[in-house]
Every structure is written in structure tokens, then in C-alpha cells.
Motif scaffolding. Structure first.
Motif, short mmCIF file in Angstrom:
data_model
loop_
_atom_site.label_atom_id
_atom_site.label_comp_id
_atom_site.label_asym_id
_atom_site.label_seq_id
_atom_site.Cartn_x
_atom_site.Cartn_y
_atom_site.Cartn_z
N GLY A 60 10.32 86.37 17.65
CA GLY A 60 11.47 85.51 17.95
C GLY A 60 12.76 86.31 18.02
N LYS A 61 12.93 87.22 17.05
CA LYS A 61 14.14 88.05 17.05
C LYS A 61 14.23 88.88 18.32
CE LYS A 61 15.43 89.25 12.28
NZ LYS A 61 15.58 90.36 11.33
N ARG A 62 13.08 89.36 18.77
CA ARG A 62 13.06 90.21 19.97
C ARG A 62 13.39 89.39 21.22
NH1 ARG A 62 10.59 95.05 22.08
NH2 ARG A 62 10.20 94.59 24.24
N VAL A 63 12.74 88.22 21.34
CA VAL A 63 12.94 87.41 22.54
C VAL A 63 14.36 86.84 22.59
CG1 VAL A 63 12.18 85.27 23.67
CG2 VAL A 63 10.49 86.87 22.78
N LEU A 64 14.88 86.45 21.44
CA LEU A 64 16.19 85.78 21.40
C LEU A 64 17.32 86.73 21.04
CD1 LEU A 64 15.09 82.52 19.53
CD2 LEU A 64 15.55 82.77 21.97
N ARG A 65 17.09 88.03 21.10
CA ARG A 65 18.08 88.97 20.56
C ARG A 65 19.44 88.87 21.27
NH1 ARG A 65 14.90 94.52 22.35
NH2 ARG A 65 15.25 94.29 24.57
N SER A 66 19.42 88.59 22.59
CA SER A 66 20.70 88.51 23.31
C SER A 66 21.57 87.38 22.75
CB SER A 66 20.48 88.25 24.79
OG SER A 66 19.70 89.25 25.33
N LEU A 67 20.89 86.33 22.26
CA LEU A 67 21.62 85.20 21.69
C LEU A 67 21.96 85.45 20.22
CD1 LEU A 67 22.47 82.28 22.38
CD2 LEU A 67 20.25 81.53 21.52
N ILE A 68 20.94 85.85 19.44
CA ILE A 68 21.13 86.00 17.99
C ILE A 68 22.15 87.11 17.69
CG2 ILE A 68 20.02 86.49 15.77
CD1 ILE A 68 17.35 85.65 16.99
N TYR A 69 22.07 88.19 18.46
CA TYR A 69 22.93 89.36 18.18
C TYR A 69 23.99 89.54 19.25
CZ TYR A 69 19.13 90.04 14.94
OH TYR A 69 18.19 89.83 13.96
N ARG A 70 24.56 88.42 19.72
CA ARG A 70 25.60 88.56 20.74
C ARG A 70 26.89 89.10 20.12
NH1 ARG A 70 24.93 83.52 19.21
NH2 ARG A 70 26.61 81.98 19.08
N PHE A 71 27.01 88.97 18.78
CA PHE A 71 28.08 89.65 18.05
C PHE A 71 27.40 90.67 17.13
CE2 PHE A 71 29.57 85.21 18.63
CZ PHE A 71 30.54 85.48 19.58
N PRO A 72 28.09 91.79 16.80
CA PRO A 72 27.43 92.80 15.96
C PRO A 72 27.06 92.23 14.58
CG PRO A 72 29.70 93.46 16.49
CD PRO A 72 29.43 92.20 17.25
N PRO A 73 25.79 92.36 14.17
CA PRO A 73 25.39 91.86 12.85
C PRO A 73 25.82 92.82 11.74
CG PRO A 73 23.50 92.78 14.02
CD PRO A 73 24.67 92.90 14.94
N ILE A 74 27.01 92.54 11.18
CA ILE A 74 27.61 93.39 10.14
C ILE A 74 27.28 92.78 8.78
CG2 ILE A 74 29.82 94.13 9.16
CD1 ILE A 74 30.88 94.23 12.07
N MET A 75 26.58 93.53 7.92
CA MET A 75 26.11 92.97 6.66
C MET A 75 27.03 93.30 5.48
SD MET A 75 23.60 91.48 7.91
CE MET A 75 22.76 90.81 6.49
N ILE A 76 27.93 94.25 5.66
CA ILE A 76 28.80 94.65 4.55
C ILE A 76 29.94 93.63 4.41
CG2 ILE A 76 30.28 96.14 5.98
CD1 ILE A 76 30.21 98.21 3.70
N ALA A 77 30.42 93.42 3.17
CA ALA A 77 31.52 92.47 2.93
C ALA A 77 32.78 92.95 3.64
CB ALA A 77 31.78 92.36 1.43
N PRO A 78 33.64 92.01 4.13
CA PRO A 78 34.80 92.42 4.94
C PRO A 78 35.72 93.42 4.25
CG PRO A 78 34.76 90.02 4.57
CD PRO A 78 33.50 90.56 4.00
N GLU A 79 35.94 93.25 2.94
CA GLU A 79 36.85 94.17 2.25
C GLU A 79 36.27 95.59 2.18
OE1 GLU A 79 35.30 91.60 1.03
OE2 GLU A 79 34.56 91.91 -1.01
N ARG A 80 34.93 95.67 2.13
CA ARG A 80 34.32 97.00 2.10
C ARG A 80 34.14 97.55 3.52
NH1 ARG A 80 31.77 94.57 -2.48
NH2 ARG A 80 29.78 94.22 -1.42
N LEU A 81 34.07 96.66 4.50
CA LEU A 81 34.11 97.13 5.89
C LEU A 81 35.46 97.78 6.16
CD1 LEU A 81 32.83 97.30 8.74
CD2 LEU A 81 33.85 95.05 9.21
#
Ligand code: SAM
Length: 217
Positions: free
Chosen positions: A12-33
Motif C-alpha cells: 500500500g505504501k508503495r502504490v500510494l506513495r505519491s499521495l502519502i508522501y506528497r510532503f516530506p515525512p519528517i519524524m523529528i520534533a520541530p524544535e529539534r529540526l
């Protein structure tokens, strides 16, 4: 090894990747980014490569690489990850220290191919990928000189060992940021404390990240 539901989820992640990851998936908290981005700006003239250990899908790496390019910083950006989540024995050790069981499979539905796709979509085309456990990778696969490192692997032993392996490569003026050193379910802070105490370095924290510096620039 993937079971059937995990295989479906990966598919599912592979087929829908254009939709799911249309924004960069950033996992770090904003203050640490912010802290990581600022560290990259502050260390752009320190010799050596930029290293992110624990990149997951590459959202932070793509965004940071794009920023470096936008400010004309000439930097090689290298990411290291198992791309399969946590290493079993490292997980077991931290589970015994209190990391909850439901976090065990976090980050396991991943692949170098998916991370490459995310990197290429979001400004990380030049980012180099190394697949492996930071504890076990051969010495000559790691960059020989490092200007800045984001160490974001969550568990105590890969944090301790990652610091032990990267610190000798850190150039004067260089900085290592260790994510998740606040009081949370992960035990990254234990690994950070073990390393700085054994190396005789000061403990320094900002926005819940542990910081290691190489002075003498
Ligand atoms: C919190 S995620 C990283 C998030 C990423 N830095 C970001 O900002 O989007 C933690 C990552 O560490 C990786 N990891 C955990 N243990 C590792 C180890 N021993 N060696 C390499 N990577 C590891 C996991 O596979 C996972 O992708």
C-alpha cells in the motif's frame, strides 16, 4: 521477516506513495529540526561530511540537503539506517529498561527503495544511502571526516556506539545532535550519558537533544 498484513501495508505504501508522501515525512520534533538546520548552517565551513544516522524515510535528510543546496554549502550528505527498524537485541535491552512493547515494530515497514524515492521527490537527490546497523557496519563504510551528525536511532546502545564511532571522525568545530534525550519512552539519553561520561565530555542539552561538540576550530 514480514507477515501477510505487513506485506500488504508495504505494498500500500508503495502504490500510494505519491499521495502519502506528497510532503516530506519528517519524524523529528520541530524544535529539534530547527536545531539540526541551525547546526548545519553553523558548521557549513567545517571540513567533512554531513551524516544522519537513523533517517527512516529520508524526509529530514531531503529537506536539510535542499537547504544546504539553497545556501550553496558544498556538503556531502550521507544517511545510514537499517531500513528495517530496530535491531532485535538492541530493542530487547531497552524493552527491559522500560520502552513499551508497542514501539517494537516502529519504523520496520521501510526499504531503501522507498527512502530513495522520498529523497528524490523532496530535494535529496544527492543524498547517499548506506544500509546497515550503526553498531556493526564496517569502519571503512563510514565517512572518514564528519562536520555535523544527527544521531536519531532512539535506543541506548546504538546511540552509545554511534557516538563512539562518529566522535573520532568529528572535525574541530563539528557538532553531533542526539535526538530524543528528553524524558520519553525511548532510552536514547542513557546511551548519550554513557558515552559522554566515558569520554570525559560535558553533558549539554537543548530542546530535548543531547549535544556533543569537538572544540578547537
Ligand atoms: C526516529 S526514526 C529517524 C527519523 C529521521 N531522522 C527523521 O527525522 O525523519 C529512527 C530510525 O532509526 C533506525 N535505526 C534504529 N536502530 C538502528 C541501528 N542500530 N542502526 C541504524 N539505524 C537504526 C530505524 O530503522 C528508524 O528508521
Amino acid at each position: 521477516m514480514f507477515n501477510a498484513p505487513a506485506l500488504y501495508a508495504m505494498w500500500g505504501k508503495r502504490v500510494l506513495r505519491s499521495l502519502i508522501y506528497r510532503f516530506p515525512p519528517i519524524m523529528i520534533a520541530p524544535e529539534r529540526l530547527y536545531l539540526w538546520m541551525d547546526t548545519l548552517i553553523q558548521t557549513q565551513r567545517v571540513p567533512g561530511d554531513v551524516l544522519e544516522i537513523g533517517c527512516y524515510l529520508g524526509g529530514t535528510a531531503a529537506t536539510a540537503n535542499k537547504m544546504l543546496r539553497n545556501v550553496s554549502a558544498q556538503k556531502r550528505y550521507v544517511v545510514i539506517d537499517t531500513f528495517e527498524g530496530f535491531v532485535a537485541e538492541q530493542w530487547t535491552e531497552d524493552h527491559a529498561l522500560g520502552t513499551p512493547a508497542q514501539l517494537k515494530k516502529h519504523f520496520s515497514l521501510n526499504s531503501t527503495e522507498l527512502a530513495r524515492w522520498v529523497l528524490d521527490q523532496h530535494g535529496g537527490e544527492e543524498v547517499e544511502i548506506i544500509k546497515g546497523d550503526i553498531v556493526a557496519l564496517p569502519d571503512d563504510s563510514l565517512p572518514s571526516q564528519v562536520s555535523a551528525c544527527l544521531l536519531d536511532v532512539d535506543l541506548s546502545e546504538p546511540v552509545r556506539k554511534g557516538l563512539e564511532r562518529v566522535y573520532p571522525r568529528l572535525q574541530p568545530g563539528g557538532v553531533i545532535i542526539v535526538d530524543d534525550c528528553e524524558d520519553n519512552d525511548y532510552k536514547a539519553r542513557i546511551g548519550y550519558e554513557r558515552f559522554v561520561r566515558s569520554a570525559g565530555l560535558p553533558e549539554e542539552y537543548k530542546f530535548g537533544a543531547g549535544i556533543v561538540r569537538r572544540h578547537g576550530a
